[in-house]
Scaffold this motif. Sequence first.
Motif, PDB file in Angstrom:
ATOM      1  N   LEU A 118     -58.787   0.830 -79.408  1.00  0.00           N
ATOM      2  CA  LEU A 118     -57.348   0.955 -79.611  1.00  0.00           C
ATOM      3  C   LEU A 118     -56.884   2.359 -79.227  1.00  0.00           C
ATOM      4  CD1 LEU A 118     -54.691  -0.289 -80.870  1.00  0.00           C
ATOM      5  CD2 LEU A 118     -55.330   0.973 -82.936  1.00  0.00           C
ATOM      6  N   VAL A 119     -57.617   3.345 -79.708  1.00  0.00           N
ATOM      7  CA  VAL A 119     -57.260   4.735 -79.440  1.00  0.00           C
ATOM      8  C   VAL A 119     -57.358   5.014 -77.944  1.00  0.00           C
ATOM      9  CG1 VAL A 119     -58.015   7.105 -79.749  1.00  0.00           C
ATOM     10  CG2 VAL A 119     -57.889   5.572 -81.713  1.00  0.00           C
ATOM     11  N   GLN A 120     -58.428   4.504 -77.308  1.00  0.00           N
ATOM     12  CA  GLN A 120     -58.594   4.745 -75.869  1.00  0.00           C
ATOM     13  C   GLN A 120     -57.440   4.172 -75.071  1.00  0.00           C
ATOM     14  OE1 GLN A 120     -62.409   3.812 -74.307  1.00  0.00           O
ATOM     15  NE2 GLN A 120     -63.350   5.533 -75.371  1.00  0.00           N
ATOM     16  N   VAL A 121     -57.018   2.949 -75.421  1.00  0.00           N
ATOM     17  CA  VAL A 121     -55.913   2.321 -74.692  1.00  0.00           C
ATOM     18  C   VAL A 121     -54.612   3.068 -74.953  1.00  0.00           C
ATOM     19  CG1 VAL A 121     -54.494   0.242 -74.508  1.00  0.00           C
ATOM     20  CG2 VAL A 121     -56.989   0.047 -74.597  1.00  0.00           C
ATOM     21  N   LEU A 122     -54.345   3.355 -76.230  1.00  0.00           N
ATOM     22  CA  LEU A 122     -53.078   4.005 -76.569  1.00  0.00           C
ATOM     23  C   LEU A 122     -52.967   5.408 -75.970  1.00  0.00           C
ATOM     24  CD1 LEU A 122     -52.350   3.035 -80.283  1.00  0.00           C
ATOM     25  CD2 LEU A 122     -51.170   2.281 -78.223  1.00  0.00           C
ATOM     26  N   SER A 123     -54.111   6.027 -75.721  1.00  0.00           N
ATOM     27  CA  SER A 123     -54.039   7.401 -75.217  1.00  0.00           C
ATOM     28  C   SER A 123     -53.524   7.462 -73.778  1.00  0.00           C
ATOM     29  CB  SER A 123     -55.402   8.092 -75.322  1.00  0.00           C
ATOM     30  OG  SER A 123     -56.320   7.478 -74.456  1.00  0.00           O
ATOM     31  N   TYR A 124     -53.324   6.297 -73.146  1.00  0.00           N
ATOM     32  CA  TYR A 124     -52.688   6.259 -71.826  1.00  0.00           C
ATOM     33  C   TYR A 124     -51.197   6.010 -71.912  1.00  0.00           C
ATOM     34  CZ  TYR A 124     -57.206   5.992 -69.542  1.00  0.00           C
ATOM     35  OH  TYR A 124     -58.459   6.275 -69.090  1.00  0.00           O
ATOM     36  N   VAL A 125     -50.718   5.576 -73.086  1.00  0.00           N
ATOM     37  CA  VAL A 125     -49.339   5.129 -73.208  1.00  0.00           C
ATOM     38  C   VAL A 125     -48.428   6.339 -73.458  1.00  0.00           C
ATOM     39  CG1 VAL A 125     -47.751   3.677 -74.528  1.00  0.00           C
ATOM     40  CG2 VAL A 125     -50.103   2.925 -74.125  1.00  0.00           C
ATOM     41  N   PRO A 126     -47.384   6.480 -72.627  1.00  0.00           N
ATOM     42  CA  PRO A 126     -46.447   7.582 -72.835  1.00  0.00           C
ATOM     43  C   PRO A 126     -45.991   7.650 -74.291  1.00  0.00           C
ATOM     44  CG  PRO A 126     -45.882   6.442 -70.831  1.00  0.00           C
ATOM     45  CD  PRO A 126     -47.020   5.683 -71.449  1.00  0.00           C
ATOM     46  N   PHE A 127     -45.759   8.824 -74.779  1.00  0.00           N
ATOM     47  CA  PHE A 127     -45.407   9.159 -76.158  1.00  0.00           C
ATOM     48  C   PHE A 127     -46.644   9.186 -77.059  1.00  0.00           C
ATOM     49  CE2 PHE A 127     -41.521   7.193 -74.502  1.00  0.00           C
ATOM     50  CZ  PHE A 127     -40.696   8.299 -74.570  1.00  0.00           C
ATOM     51  N   PHE A 128     -47.689   8.382 -76.731  1.00  0.00           N
ATOM     52  CA  PHE A 128     -48.919   8.445 -77.515  1.00  0.00           C
ATOM     53  C   PHE A 128     -49.882   9.460 -76.901  1.00  0.00           C
ATOM     54  CE2 PHE A 128     -47.151   4.425 -78.718  1.00  0.00           C
ATOM     55  CZ  PHE A 128     -47.522   4.250 -80.039  1.00  0.00           C
ATOM     56  N   THR A 129     -49.806   9.579 -75.572  1.00  0.00           N
ATOM     57  CA  THR A 129     -50.767  10.431 -74.858  1.00  0.00           C
ATOM     58  C   THR A 129     -50.872  11.855 -75.419  1.00  0.00           C
ATOM     59  OG1 THR A 129     -50.461   9.161 -72.840  1.00  0.00           O
ATOM     60  CG2 THR A 129     -51.392  11.359 -72.599  1.00  0.00           C
ATOM     61  N   PRO A 130     -49.728  12.566 -75.567  1.00  0.00           N
ATOM     62  CA  PRO A 130     -49.888  13.987 -75.932  1.00  0.00           C
ATOM     63  C   PRO A 130     -50.773  14.173 -77.165  1.00  0.00           C
ATOM     64  CG  PRO A 130     -47.624  13.540 -75.350  1.00  0.00           C
ATOM     65  CD  PRO A 130     -48.320  12.210 -75.374  1.00  0.00           C
ATOM     66  N   MET A 131     -50.575  13.387 -78.211  1.00  0.00           N
ATOM     67  CA  MET A 131     -51.358  13.599 -79.421  1.00  0.00           C
ATOM     68  C   MET A 131     -52.741  12.951 -79.336  1.00  0.00           C
ATOM     69  SD  MET A 131     -48.777  13.416 -82.616  1.00  0.00           S
ATOM     70  CE  MET A 131     -47.062  13.693 -82.320  1.00  0.00           C
ATOM     71  N   LEU A 132     -52.772  11.692 -78.872  1.00  0.00           N
ATOM     72  CA  LEU A 132     -54.051  10.974 -78.930  1.00  0.00           C
ATOM     73  C   LEU A 132     -55.039  11.495 -77.884  1.00  0.00           C
ATOM     74  CD1 LEU A 132     -53.041   7.300 -79.723  1.00  0.00           C
ATOM     75  CD2 LEU A 132     -53.443   9.240 -81.230  1.00  0.00           C
ATOM     76  N   MET A 133     -54.560  11.727 -76.640  1.00  0.00           N
ATOM     77  CA  MET A 133     -55.485  12.216 -75.627  1.00  0.00           C
ATOM     78  C   MET A 133     -55.959  13.611 -75.997  1.00  0.00           C
ATOM     79  SD  MET A 133     -57.201  11.437 -73.024  1.00  0.00           S
ATOM     80  CE  MET A 133     -56.658  10.125 -71.933  1.00  0.00           C
ATOM     81  N   PHE A 134     -55.057  14.401 -76.554  1.00  0.00           N
ATOM     82  CA  PHE A 134     -55.454  15.748 -76.957  1.00  0.00           C
ATOM     83  C   PHE A 134     -56.532  15.704 -78.052  1.00  0.00           C
ATOM     84  CE2 PHE A 134     -54.985  19.461 -79.724  1.00  0.00           C
ATOM     85  CZ  PHE A 134     -55.364  20.423 -78.816  1.00  0.00           C
ATOM     86  N   LEU A 135     -56.352  14.792 -78.986  1.00  0.00           N
ATOM     87  CA  LEU A 135     -57.357  14.653 -80.048  1.00  0.00           C
ATOM     88  C   LEU A 135     -58.704  14.246 -79.479  1.00  0.00           C
ATOM     89  CD1 LEU A 135     -56.096  12.928 -83.274  1.00  0.00           C
ATOM     90  CD2 LEU A 135     -57.106  15.180 -82.971  1.00  0.00           C
ATOM     91  N   ARG A 136     -58.673  13.291 -78.537  1.00  0.00           N
ATOM     92  CA  ARG A 136     -59.933  12.865 -77.913  1.00  0.00           C
ATOM     93  C   ARG A 136     -60.614  14.064 -77.253  1.00  0.00           C
ATOM     94  NH1 ARG A 136     -59.193   8.049 -73.960  1.00  0.00           N
ATOM     95  NH2 ARG A 136     -61.452   8.242 -73.907  1.00  0.00           N
TER      96      ARG A 136
END
Lengths: 418, 303
Positions: free
Chosen positions: A344-362
């Motif tokens: 879920l996190v991997q997929v959402l980390s591509y979605v605009p508005f989710f990317t900045p926080m989730l991709m950064f956390l990854r």
Amino acid sequence: MNKIVTIIKREIMTKVFTRGFIVGTVLGPIFMIGISFGPAFFLSLSEEKSVSLVIVDQTNQLSPHLPAAFSDTLANGQPRFILTVIDSITYERQRALFLQQLEDKQIKAVVIIPSNAWEGGTLIYMGKSISDMEFIQLVRDRINQELNRLKLFRAGINPDVIEQLTTRLKIKTIKIEKGQAREKQLGQEWVTAFVFLIILYMTSLLYGNATMRGVLEEKTSRIMEVLLSSTNAFQLMMGKVFGVGMVGLIQYLLWVAMALGVFAFAAASNPALLKYISISPVVFFYFIVFFLVGYFQISTLYAAVGAMSSSQEDAQALSTPITILVVIPFIISFTVVRDPASTLVQVLSYVPFFTPMLMFLRITLMMPPWYEIWGAILINLAAIVAGTWVSAKIYRTGILLYGKRPTLPEIIRWIRYN
Amino acid sequence: MAVLIVDQVSKFYDHFKAVDRVSFQIEAGRMFGLLGPNGAGKTTTMRMIMNIIIPDEGRIEIFGARFQEEHKNQIGYLPEERGLYPKMKVVDHLQFLGEMKGLSAAEARRRAHHWLERFELEKWAEKKVQELSKGMQQKIQFISTIMHDPQLIIMDEPFSGLDPINTKLLKDILLELKQAGKTIILSTHLMDQAEKLCEEICLINRGRVVLQGPLSDIKQRYSHNSVQLEYAGDASFIAALPFVERINDYGNYMEIRLKDQTAPQELFQAVAQAGLQVSRFEAMETSLNDIFIEIVGGGNGHE
């Protein structure tokens, strides 16, 4: 282009030299440090302090060996124990003084090694507090150990053998320290991620809202059309978004400078603290990248909402969906800390508005491959271009209209106007 | 040379025609009145000239070319919805607006001080805008419209909210600008102001041009034969004169509408022969206000 610069310049001149900005810049980090570093900081302070210990040696034979047994240092280089070894005559003479020092907490404990210690007598531990079992145990073990070494030596055992035996004991201690070290590293990763996440979250909302209020202020003070006589709606919006963003970056720079000052001071008094704040340049680079991505996504939308509104109440109501776009990734990011590899996190980390926080956390917790990171950044850049285009359309119509809050069909019609 | 050409320009909002095939043309150095009742489409027309909103149909040319963003530096536009940043210092604000018109920071500041002196506001230069009275703020807005020395000046209801002294000051400066060869568009619903200042007018009602041309031609076309008379005695005989269309008698003051082709001279002779005591006899020119009411009137032009 020059006019965007003029707008940005005005934004900085009028926003940076205000009481609100100065107070926010000073109080912001105090608040942040309070909630993130505070517990770790106080914990490390209370743990790692030199302890005064008075040992009364009634055997009169252990005294020369005791300082070596209590010679270990704290992580900050200070000795763990400030040791005073005295014989029973001195003790009897100054007994009242020692008891007073115990009372005043100038010394933590007075330990009496009985003269019959060779036959396995009883250590006497006197302290204001006797609940710190760990410490009492430690003192007993140290003295016991030294006593045993002396006994072995007296029994004619080769000093090399004794050394080997005690070395074995030391190996045990190192193991414990290793365990602590591993624990610290986990904590450090989490603290870094958490601090940056809160900064991303707070600043997106703060600066986004500042953009919205700025646009609204220009509408309610009726200066919008005056500005449009010199420039166009798109430049006006970009000037606003960049201007507020620059004010934000200036605040960041001030915070970084303050942080460096504080850490330099803290590291001088307590080097252990450095372990908590060592941030890799790569993480910091991506932090800036994702701040910019997140800020532009959000602030152009906030600018459009400011343009649609005629009052604070309108703006509050209309900006709620945008706020949700920031809050949801923030909430989800707490699950990421637990399991950064979940699908879920991997997929959402591509979605605009989710990317900045989730991709950064990854990135901070479990570095993904570069193509994943830059793929997500590209998707987000495309979203920013599209979002800016839509926002500019809404902006252009909205800034000239006053009165009732527009409905969704009306807003869609604005976007369709050429 | 035509500074501005507006050619068959229309703007629709859904099914409402805000501006419907409006055309006019303004020569350099003219004072042009864009007139009409509230909601006629004046502001929409001016916004289209400024490219703030884009026409759905038609063509607008400024300085002989289609609109370009740089043209805004050559135009001073005072919108009807106007305001200032309340928390900025007056001189900083003027500098900002000057820079927005392409002036350098130093030049904008120099001109700001120059105009503040001219408007006797120099001692307010370092005050915040919100400390100024409404009238003073109007003057600041006016300065910001002309400080970059624009070739074309467009003013939407410039006199609204001004006291008589400031109205005169503004009027004097507008005339001065006109003498310096600037082209000025004045939008107003106050006909007496337009009548005193403009050489040409364009009257818009419900989005359409209903009357346009040089003011003198229009007045001639719409002139009626009427006379104002102040008198003492019995003037009832006037109503019975063959060339009088109708009268409006107030007792010692009378308005008389003569039939077409009648010279006011005939009435003058008739009054003199009757031995009426006359303190004033004035052949009236029709005012723009009368023309406005005649064309727009009947309550069909208002929102």
